[in-house]
Structures are given as structure tokens and as C-alpha cells.
Design a protein around this motif. Structure first.
Motif, mmCIF file in Angstrom:
data_model
loop_
_atom_site.group_PDB
_atom_site.id
_atom_site.type_symbol
_atom_site.label_atom_id
_atom_site.label_comp_id
_atom_site.label_asym_id
_atom_site.label_seq_id
_atom_site.Cartn_x
_atom_site.Cartn_y
_atom_site.Cartn_z
ATOM 1 N N VAL A 360 8.636 -2.398 -5.596
ATOM 2 C CA VAL A 360 8.654 -3.778 -6.078
ATOM 3 C C VAL A 360 7.327 -4.116 -6.736
ATOM 4 O O VAL A 360 6.283 -3.542 -6.431
ATOM 5 C CB VAL A 360 8.929 -4.788 -4.942
ATOM 6 N N ARG A 361 7.416 -5.061 -7.641
ATOM 7 C CA ARG A 361 6.234 -5.684 -8.234
ATOM 8 C C ARG A 361 6.104 -7.067 -7.616
ATOM 9 O O ARG A 361 7.084 -7.813 -7.542
ATOM 10 C CB ARG A 361 6.401 -5.803 -9.749
ATOM 11 N N VAL A 362 4.912 -7.424 -7.153
ATOM 12 C CA VAL A 362 4.703 -8.700 -6.477
ATOM 13 C C VAL A 362 4.065 -9.689 -7.446
ATOM 14 O O VAL A 362 2.983 -9.427 -7.981
ATOM 15 C CB VAL A 362 3.830 -8.529 -5.221
ATOM 16 N N ASP A 363 4.752 -10.796 -7.673
ATOM 17 C CA ASP A 363 4.195 -11.911 -8.446
ATOM 18 C C ASP A 363 3.553 -12.859 -7.445
ATOM 19 O O ASP A 363 4.241 -13.651 -6.785
ATOM 20 C CB ASP A 363 5.308 -12.602 -9.236
ATOM 21 N N ARG A 364 2.233 -12.771 -7.308
ATOM 22 C CA ARG A 364 1.555 -13.560 -6.280
ATOM 23 C C ARG A 364 1.581 -15.052 -6.599
ATOM 24 O O ARG A 364 1.576 -15.887 -5.697
ATOM 25 C CB ARG A 364 0.136 -13.045 -6.089
ATOM 26 N N ALA A 365 1.582 -15.390 -7.878
ATOM 27 C CA ALA A 365 1.640 -16.805 -8.234
ATOM 28 C C ALA A 365 2.968 -17.416 -7.804
ATOM 29 O O ALA A 365 3.024 -18.549 -7.310
ATOM 30 C CB ALA A 365 1.437 -16.981 -9.740
ATOM 31 N N ALA A 384 4.312 3.335 -11.435
ATOM 32 C CA ALA A 384 3.127 2.942 -12.197
ATOM 33 C C ALA A 384 3.046 1.436 -12.406
ATOM 34 O O ALA A 384 1.954 0.905 -12.641
ATOM 35 C CB ALA A 384 3.114 3.658 -13.548
ATOM 36 N N GLY A 385 4.179 0.733 -12.289
ATOM 37 C CA GLY A 385 4.156 -0.711 -12.458
ATOM 38 C C GLY A 385 4.399 -1.474 -11.175
ATOM 39 O O GLY A 385 4.639 -2.688 -11.212
ATOM 40 N N ALA A 386 4.327 -0.798 -10.033
ATOM 41 C CA ALA A 386 4.670 -1.429 -8.752
ATOM 42 C C ALA A 386 3.429 -1.741 -7.931
ATOM 43 O O ALA A 386 2.348 -1.192 -8.154
ATOM 44 C CB ALA A 386 5.606 -0.524 -7.950
ATOM 45 N N ASP A 387 3.605 -2.639 -6.951
ATOM 46 C CA ASP A 387 2.538 -2.991 -6.009
ATOM 47 C C ASP A 387 2.780 -2.412 -4.627
ATOM 48 O O ASP A 387 1.870 -2.398 -3.793
ATOM 49 C CB ASP A 387 2.414 -4.514 -5.884
ATOM 50 N N GLY A 388 4.008 -1.947 -4.372
ATOM 51 C CA GLY A 388 4.299 -1.392 -3.060
ATOM 52 C C GLY A 388 5.786 -1.196 -2.879
ATOM 53 O O GLY A 388 6.577 -1.310 -3.827
ATOM 54 N N LEU A 409 0.684 -0.322 -1.881
ATOM 55 C CA LEU A 409 0.013 0.871 -2.372
ATOM 56 C C LEU A 409 -1.479 0.714 -2.101
ATOM 57 O O LEU A 409 -2.018 -0.392 -2.170
ATOM 58 C CB LEU A 409 0.286 1.055 -3.864
ATOM 59 N N PRO A 410 -2.163 1.809 -1.780
ATOM 60 C CA PRO A 410 -3.559 1.670 -1.323
ATOM 61 C C PRO A 410 -4.492 1.262 -2.437
ATOM 62 O O PRO A 410 -4.303 1.578 -3.611
ATOM 63 C CB PRO A 410 -3.887 3.077 -0.813
ATOM 64 N N LEU A 411 -5.557 0.534 -2.023
ATOM 65 C CA LEU A 411 -6.615 0.130 -2.930
ATOM 66 C C LEU A 411 -7.760 1.114 -2.839
ATOM 67 O O LEU A 411 -7.844 1.933 -1.917
ATOM 68 C CB LEU A 411 -7.114 -1.278 -2.564
ATOM 69 N N LEU A 412 -8.676 1.015 -3.774
ATOM 70 C CA LEU A 412 -9.902 1.792 -3.662
ATOM 71 C C LEU A 412 -10.695 1.332 -2.453
ATOM 72 O O LEU A 412 -10.650 0.159 -2.084
ATOM 73 C CB LEU A 412 -10.766 1.617 -4.917
ATOM 74 N N PRO A 413 -11.471 2.223 -1.774
ATOM 75 C CA PRO A 413 -12.327 1.773 -0.679
ATOM 76 C C PRO A 413 -13.224 0.633 -1.141
ATOM 77 O O PRO A 413 -13.840 0.688 -2.196
ATOM 78 C CB PRO A 413 -13.152 3.023 -0.346
#
Length: 418
Positions: A360-365, A384-388, A409-413
Motif C-alpha cells: 500500500v501507499r499511505v497518504d498521510r494527509a 518501488a511506490g509503496a510505503d509498506g 518499509l524500513p527507514l535509514l538509521p
């Protein structure tokens, strides 16, 4: 392609798959039981590591009263006679006489005897005397306003990021005791894989060899270029040699492909040869169910882990977020990752008695999660276009408006989710 074959599907009794949530809990527990050693590191070398002891303050914060504005530290009533100046980094003499003042800079130590700080923009000076009316609220920070000496600010298991490093420095720490970062390696299996150029002549491009190390680094692992090996020849001796060599220097070895029992799938007999025992062997999740995690005890008594990722690229990433992420949390002494909730904007089908991890792609707004397209097991375009991955539990489906867990999906440290 080698003619040497592994056991066929009808020769191997397939174990019942573990439930997805059960598998995550199981691998986290074994990771925590094998938590990595504690080391002391200079602050500049701790980003992305994990606190191995609580972060406490060595003094009150602030350690002494400090002016929060540029102006005048005054004693008594005005007008005030100027008797000096106080800059940050100096210890001022006390104000001992009424109607006296010292010029003071933001962050400077307020002299003993001061009764107020007058803002420079609210003051005037004539004939060497300062006039003005101090505000009713103090214009300085009191000792202990942020924290008292020896107060616990952050617990064991907190990931260290730039904010934590800055806080530790403000507390007076030069080093932190942290869990050593996990060392990871990757073995790429499959004679059919190309490592350069476009797919052609029945061979496909290896997408996991370049990508998986980057994902592992985002989970806090150290992965050197020499730790990525492959494609490993499709023979049992080559698999055994490659895995044995990788385990010698790694806490975790990820492999890609070979997790089933096909004619050239040699991972299971390799694990048997090395005396590994399974923590999880297949998971009731789609995509990616033929994932596994095994434990190997070395000659030095130290436990290493092997994560078998399916060969299909998206399935491999599902295995990473499902098994590798909680394992690494345990190894680093962090809490089990808590999954946030999202609201589905569109319907997401279930997968029967399996958990469905839906990209899924998350629209936080808007506060909503939208399913993405191109999500086949062998596809990476959707990823490549997803958040998790939205979690659709067994026996259910997701309807618009449903609140469901999401595996981010993980973020950079050091990065924080927005």
C-alpha cells in the motif's frame, strides 16, 4: 546447470507452515536470546545502534541557571548601575549590591544574587544606568528544568539516532554502551541469474543481490561489498561451502532462492549438512510463504542465523519484513516492533487461511492507505511506490474504512517516520 539434484518434493515431508504472527514472535524471541555483545562507542560512532543501558543525566539539565534572552541580569529595583558583562562559557561574580546589573548573553550563567533578567529590547540606558520593567515570569532556565541528575531519560533498547546522540552529549556523555551492530551477508542462489545487462536468452537479472544489502543496512546491519556472494553454483557442495564461509564472519546470512524442494533447491540439505535447526520453516503468508529461518551454533559456541528468502523478488522482501526485521530487533536488544494502524481507502482481498501482506501507499494527509498495482511475487514495480504492507489477517478481507496493521518499509538509521 548441475545435474546433481536435491530431494524432490515427494521425498520430503512438508512441515505445516507457521502462522505469520506466531512466526514473528518466535524469531524475535530467538534473536533476543542471542542478543549481540555490548560495547562502548564514542558518540560519533553510535548512530543506528541500540542503547544497552538507560541514558541518564550526569548533572542537572541545565546544570546551572542560564539566561534565555540577551539583556541585563539585575538585582533589586531600577534604575541599575552597570557593573560588568557575562558571556556564555564564563562563571560570573555574584551581584552583591542592590540596583546593580550586568549585561548578559543568551545561554550565559545567571550570577548569584540576580533577581530578574531584563530583555535588551525592553530596556534603555542613559548616563550609565539601565531602566526598564522585567517581565513577571523568569527569563532564565532553572537547574533541573529539563532533567535532574541521574534521571533516566531513555530506556534500554532505544535506537540511537541524531536526536539521541545530541541528548547524550548535552547530558555530559562522551561514549555510550550499545549493542554491537549485526553483521550480515547475502548469498544469491540461481544459475539462471544475470548480474549485468538486460534479461535475455532465458536468464533474468538478479534484482536481490543489489537490493537486499541496502534493506539490511536500513535495519541496522553492517554489510560489506565482500559479504555479497553469487550467484552461487547450483550444486550442493557449492552451497555448503558458500554458506559455511559466510557464517564464519556474519551474525545473519540471508540467502535468495532455493527455499522449496525442487531439483536444484539445495538450501535445505545444506542446512542439514551444517547441523542447523529450523526456527521457522514456511509461513502461512502470501506472497512469500516458502520463507525460513534457521539457527546454526558455531564451533565457538556463538549462534548464527540463516534467513532463507524466496527467489521471487517481492516474496523475498516479504520475508525480510516478516522474519528478518523481528530477528534483528531481538539481536539488537530492541522491543518487538509494534505495527501502526492504517485506514484502507479501497478493498483488499484476503488469502483464505493465509495472512495477506498487501503493498500500500499511505497518504498521510488523508490518513488513508491505497493498494498499489503491479504486486505479483516476481514484480518490484509496486514495491518501488509503496510505503509498506497492509496486514489482512487469515479468514478476513479488507473493506474501505477498515483499520488494519501495516508493516512499514524500513527507514535509514536515524530517520524518523513523518
Amino acid at each position: 546447470m548441475s545435474t546433481e539434484t536435491a530431494p524432490t518434493a515427494d521425498q520430503v515431508a512438508a512441515p505445516p507452515p507457521a502462522g505469520w504472527e506466531e512466526a514473528r514472535s518466535r524469531v524475535y524471541a530467538v534473536g533476543l536470546a542471542a542478543a549481540l555483545p555490548i560495547v562502548a562507542r564514542p558518540l560519533v560512532d553510535t548512530d543506528g545502534s541500540t542503547l544497552a543501558e538507560p541514558l541518564t543525566t550526569r548533572t542537572d539539565l541545565p546544570a546551572f541557571p542560564t539566561s534565555s534572552v540577551d539583556g541585563w541580569a539585575v538585582r533589586g529595583v531600577g534604575p541599575w548601575r552597570v557593573v560588568g558583562r557575562v558571556l556564555a562559557g564564563n562563571t560570573p561574580a555574584p551581584l552583591t549590591e542592590d540596583s546593580t546589573t550586568v549585561e548578559i548573553a543568551t545561554g550565559a550563567m545567571v550570577p548569584e544574587g540576580a533577581t530578574a533578567v531584563l530583555r535588551v529590547e525592553e530596556s534603555s540606558i542613559a548616563d550609565g544606568l539601565v531602566s526598564g520593567t522585567p517581565r513577571s515570569t523568569p527569563e532564565w532556565r532553572q537547574p533541573g528544568e529539563e532533567a535532574y541528575a541521574d534521571e533516566e531519560l531513555l530506556p534500554v533498547g532505544t535506537p540511537v539516532d541524531p536526536a539521541v546522540i545530541g541528548l547524550a552529549a548535552s547530558c555530559g556523555h562522551d561514549t555510550l554502551r550499545v549493542r554491537r551492530a549485526p553483521r550480515a551477508a547475502l548469498l544469491v542462489f540461481g544459475d539462471e541469474l544475470l548480474t549485468a545487462g538486460p534479461p535475455a536468452a532465458g536468464r533474468v537479472r538478479d534484482a536481490l543481490g543489489p537490493a537486499v544489502p541496502a534493506w539490511l543496512r536500513r535495519y541496522g546491519c553492517q554489510v560489506r561489498p565482500t559479504d555479497v556472494v553469487g550467484p552461487v553454483a547450483d550444486t550442493l557442495p557449492a552451497h555448503v561451502a558458500a554458506l559455511r564461509a559466510a557464517l564464519a564472519g556474519a551474525d545473519l546470512v540471508c540467502t535468495t532462492g532455493g527455499t522449496m524442494h525442487g531439483p536444484v533447491d539445495h538450501l535445505h540439505p545444506t542446512l542439514e549438512t551444517l547441523g542447523a535447526d529450523y526456527v521457522v520453516n514456511t509461513v502461512a503468508v502470501r506472497p512469500g510463504f516458502p520463507m525460513l529461518l534457521a539457527r546454526v551454533v558455531g564451533h565457538d559456541g556463538r549462534i548464527r542465523f540463516v534467513a532463507g528468502l524466496p527467489g521471487n523478488p517481492q516474496s523475498a522482501i516479504v520475508a525480510l519484513v516478516s522474519l528478518v526485521a523481528p530477528l534483528l530487533a531481538g539481536l539488537q536488544g530492541r522491543p518487538m516492533p509494534v505495527l501502526p494502524q492504517v485506514t484502507l481507502a479501497e478493498a483488499v482481498p484476503g488469502r483464505g487461511d493465509h495472512t495477506h501482506l498487501a503493498l500500500v501507499r499511505v497518504d498521510r494527509a488523508a490518513g488513508a492507505a491505497f493498494p498499489v498495482r503491479h504486486v505479483g511475487s516476481a514484480m518490484l514495480r509496486g514495491l518501488a511506490g509503496a510505503d509498506g504492507f497492509a496486514v489482512i489477517r487469515p479468514g478476513t478481507s479488507g473493506a474501505p474504512g477498515d483499520r488494519v496493521p501495516i508493516v512499514p518499509l524500513p527507514l535509514l538509521p536515524g530517520e524518523r517516520a513523518s
